[in-house]
Design a protein around this motif. Structure first.
Motif, PDB file in Angstrom:
ATOM      1  N   ARG A  23      47.144 -55.489  28.638  1.00  0.00           N
ATOM      2  CA  ARG A  23      48.109 -54.338  28.773  1.00  0.00           C
ATOM      3  C   ARG A  23      49.504 -54.800  28.739  1.00  0.00           C
ATOM      4  NH1 ARG A  23      45.353 -50.122  31.471  1.00  0.00           N
ATOM      5  NH2 ARG A  23      43.196 -50.521  31.567  1.00  0.00           N
ATOM      6  N   TRP A  24      50.278 -53.662  28.690  1.00  0.00           N
ATOM      7  CA  TRP A  24      51.783 -53.994  28.765  1.00  0.00           C
ATOM      8  C   TRP A  24      52.129 -54.590  30.167  1.00  0.00           C
ATOM      9  CZ3 TRP A  24      54.463 -53.603  24.534  1.00  0.00           C
ATOM     10  CH2 TRP A  24      54.125 -52.975  23.464  1.00  0.00           C
ATOM     11  N   TYR A  25      51.499 -54.032  31.266  1.00  0.00           N
ATOM     12  CA  TYR A  25      52.114 -54.857  32.525  1.00  0.00           C
ATOM     13  C   TYR A  25      51.794 -56.210  32.502  1.00  0.00           C
ATOM     14  CZ  TYR A  25      52.880 -54.375  37.393  1.00  0.00           C
ATOM     15  OH  TYR A  25      53.222 -54.427  38.666  1.00  0.00           O
ATOM     16  N   ALA A  26      50.866 -56.630  31.850  1.00  0.00           N
ATOM     17  CA  ALA A  26      50.282 -58.194  31.589  1.00  0.00           C
ATOM     18  C   ALA A  26      51.592 -58.754  31.102  1.00  0.00           C
ATOM     19  CB  ALA A  26      49.166 -58.520  31.165  1.00  0.00           C
ATOM     20  N   LEU A  27      52.157 -58.128  29.757  1.00  0.00           N
ATOM     21  CA  LEU A  27      52.951 -58.687  28.783  1.00  0.00           C
ATOM     22  C   LEU A  27      54.363 -58.524  29.581  1.00  0.00           C
ATOM     23  CD1 LEU A  27      51.932 -57.052  25.527  1.00  0.00           C
ATOM     24  CD2 LEU A  27      51.698 -59.321  26.244  1.00  0.00           C
ATOM     25  N   ALA A  28      54.702 -57.586  30.355  1.00  0.00           N
ATOM     26  CA  ALA A  28      55.859 -57.526  31.335  1.00  0.00           C
ATOM     27  C   ALA A  28      56.027 -58.938  32.150  1.00  0.00           C
ATOM     28  CB  ALA A  28      55.899 -56.268  31.915  1.00  0.00           C
ATOM     29  N   ALA A  31      56.512 -61.852  29.958  1.00  0.00           N
ATOM     30  CA  ALA A  31      57.882 -61.786  29.458  1.00  0.00           C
ATOM     31  C   ALA A  31      58.869 -62.050  30.637  1.00  0.00           C
ATOM     32  CB  ALA A  31      58.174 -60.461  28.690  1.00  0.00           C
ATOM     33  N   GLY A  32      58.829 -61.471  31.445  1.00  0.00           N
ATOM     34  CA  GLY A  32      59.574 -61.863  32.753  1.00  0.00           C
ATOM     35  C   GLY A  32      59.662 -63.298  33.247  1.00  0.00           C
ATOM     36  N   LEU A  33      58.669 -63.737  33.237  1.00  0.00           N
ATOM     37  CA  LEU A  33      58.461 -65.233  33.677  1.00  0.00           C
ATOM     38  C   LEU A  33      58.962 -66.241  32.599  1.00  0.00           C
ATOM     39  CD1 LEU A  33      54.798 -65.237  35.259  1.00  0.00           C
ATOM     40  CD2 LEU A  33      57.051 -65.642  36.493  1.00  0.00           C
ATOM     41  N   VAL A 132      68.801 -65.828  40.025  1.00  0.00           N
ATOM     42  CA  VAL A 132      69.761 -65.426  38.854  1.00  0.00           C
ATOM     43  C   VAL A 132      68.896 -64.688  37.786  1.00  0.00           C
ATOM     44  CG1 VAL A 132      71.765 -67.010  39.334  1.00  0.00           C
ATOM     45  CG2 VAL A 132      69.935 -67.747  37.674  1.00  0.00           C
ATOM     46  N   ALA A 133      67.633 -65.302  37.680  1.00  0.00           N
ATOM     47  CA  ALA A 133      66.589 -64.918  36.697  1.00  0.00           C
ATOM     48  C   ALA A 133      65.800 -63.582  37.088  1.00  0.00           C
ATOM     49  CB  ALA A 133      65.642 -66.078  36.221  1.00  0.00           C
ATOM     50  N   THR A 134      65.342 -63.468  38.443  1.00  0.00           N
ATOM     51  CA  THR A 134      64.387 -62.571  38.993  1.00  0.00           C
ATOM     52  C   THR A 134      64.798 -60.936  38.251  1.00  0.00           C
ATOM     53  OG1 THR A 134      63.941 -63.783  40.958  1.00  0.00           O
ATOM     54  CG2 THR A 134      63.422 -61.408  40.846  1.00  0.00           C
ATOM     55  N   PRO A 135      65.870 -60.788  38.136  1.00  0.00           N
ATOM     56  CA  PRO A 135      66.113 -59.290  37.678  1.00  0.00           C
ATOM     57  C   PRO A 135      65.682 -59.167  36.415  1.00  0.00           C
ATOM     58  CG  PRO A 135      68.111 -59.907  38.570  1.00  0.00           C
ATOM     59  CD  PRO A 135      67.276 -61.171  38.698  1.00  0.00           C
ATOM     60  N   ILE A 136      65.490 -60.002  35.574  1.00  0.00           N
ATOM     61  CA  ILE A 136      64.749 -60.004  34.302  1.00  0.00           C
ATOM     62  C   ILE A 136      63.355 -59.627  34.197  1.00  0.00           C
ATOM     63  CG2 ILE A 136      64.255 -61.130  31.920  1.00  0.00           C
ATOM     64  CD1 ILE A 136      66.700 -63.306  32.741  1.00  0.00           C
TER      65      ILE A 136
END
Length: 278
Positions: A23-28, A31-33, A132-136
């Motif tokens: 799912r896109w949610y898993a990819l999100a 990608a974020g991590l 600094v990275a969490t907003p991604i």
């Protein structure tokens, strides 16, 4: 007559191979991590060099565990406790949805404290690096919420209102996109600009506090447009659970900033490999 935009027909499943569906949610999340990890590595090349690349690699594991466990536990405790008390077997079914940012945040804080103590690094300095990275990750996560047609906003007559598949016939605020912009894009820009300042980097807690307070303020604002969870509705004074949970975040963030400003700057760390080269 209300104006509205048609909900884009995007399949929540990005890739499907036989019985396996991604799912896109898993990819999100992925990608974020991954992008967040790369960005933290970059951030730590600047003084005070609080972590080596190996430290950052290990922190990624700790943070991922904190996000998943904390996010799930937070959703259960804050948003749907009665349901899971009646259906305990569903607690582990994370693929059916049910993650809370505030729970994930607390899970990551616990992970950062344990990690920092184990490595002998300033807890607030590690918090800064993660901040600094969490907003991604927040940006990608909110976009995935929009694709899934979940966590939509309240009914509206604004021209950009969207009729969501599970939101009834009336247009609603695309509050997921509001969050992606405020919690993701704008907060990332603020953190990026601040992180370029050596004075700020050498005072652990300023960046972390700015992120925590900034997220809390952003979430409080967006909650005025977001539809409250059906099982909770509006709470004391017409506030939502998201707003009530965000108030302590704002206070905690401001406290971190004040505390950091009163302390002496930390020195630049020299990692073992760098010491050998010197």
């Amino acid at each position: 007559m209300m104006l509205s935009l048609a909900f884009p027909a995007i399949d929540p499943i990005a890739i499907s191979i036989g019985p396996i569906a991604i799912r896109w949610y898993a990819l999100a999340y992925i990608a974020g991590l991954l992008l967040g990890w790369k960005y933290v590595v970059y951030y730590c090349t600047k003084t005070p060099n609080i972590m080596s690349k190996r430290d950052v690699d290990d922190l990624l594991f700790w943070a991922t565990l904190g996000v998943i466990l904390g996010g799930r536990l937070g959703y259960i405790l804050f948003y749907n406790l009665d349901y899971y008390l009646d259906n305990p077997a569903n607690i582990l079914k994370v693929w059916q949805g049910g993650m809370a940012f505030h729970g994930g945040f607390m899970g990551v804080i616990v992970a950062i404290i344990l990690f920092a103590r184990k490595r002998g690094i300033s807890t607030l300095a590690v918090l800064d690096a993660a901040a600094v990275a969490t907003p991604i990750g927040l940006f990608f996560g909110r976009i995935a919420n929009f694709i899934n047609g979940e966590l939509f906003g309240r009914t509206t007559d604004v021209a950009w209102g969207v009729v969501f598949p599970n939101g009834g016939p009336l247009p609603r605020h695309p509050s997921q996109l509001y969050e992606a912009i405020l919690e993701g894009l704008i907060l990332f820009i603020v953190m990026f600009v601040m992180s370029r300042n050596a004075y700020i980097r050498h005072r652990p807690g300023i960046l972390g506090g700015t992120f925590v307070a900034g997220y809390g303020i952003s979430r409080i604002i967006v909650e005025f447009f977001r539809e409250p969870d059906a099982q909770l509705g509006f709470l004391a004074g017409g506030a939502t659970m998201g707003q009530l949970l965000s108030i302590p975040m704002v206070l905690f963030g401001i406290g971190c900033i004040v505390y950091a400003m009163k302390r002496n700057p930390i020195e630049t760390r020299v990692h073992p490999k760098e010491a050998e080269a010197a």
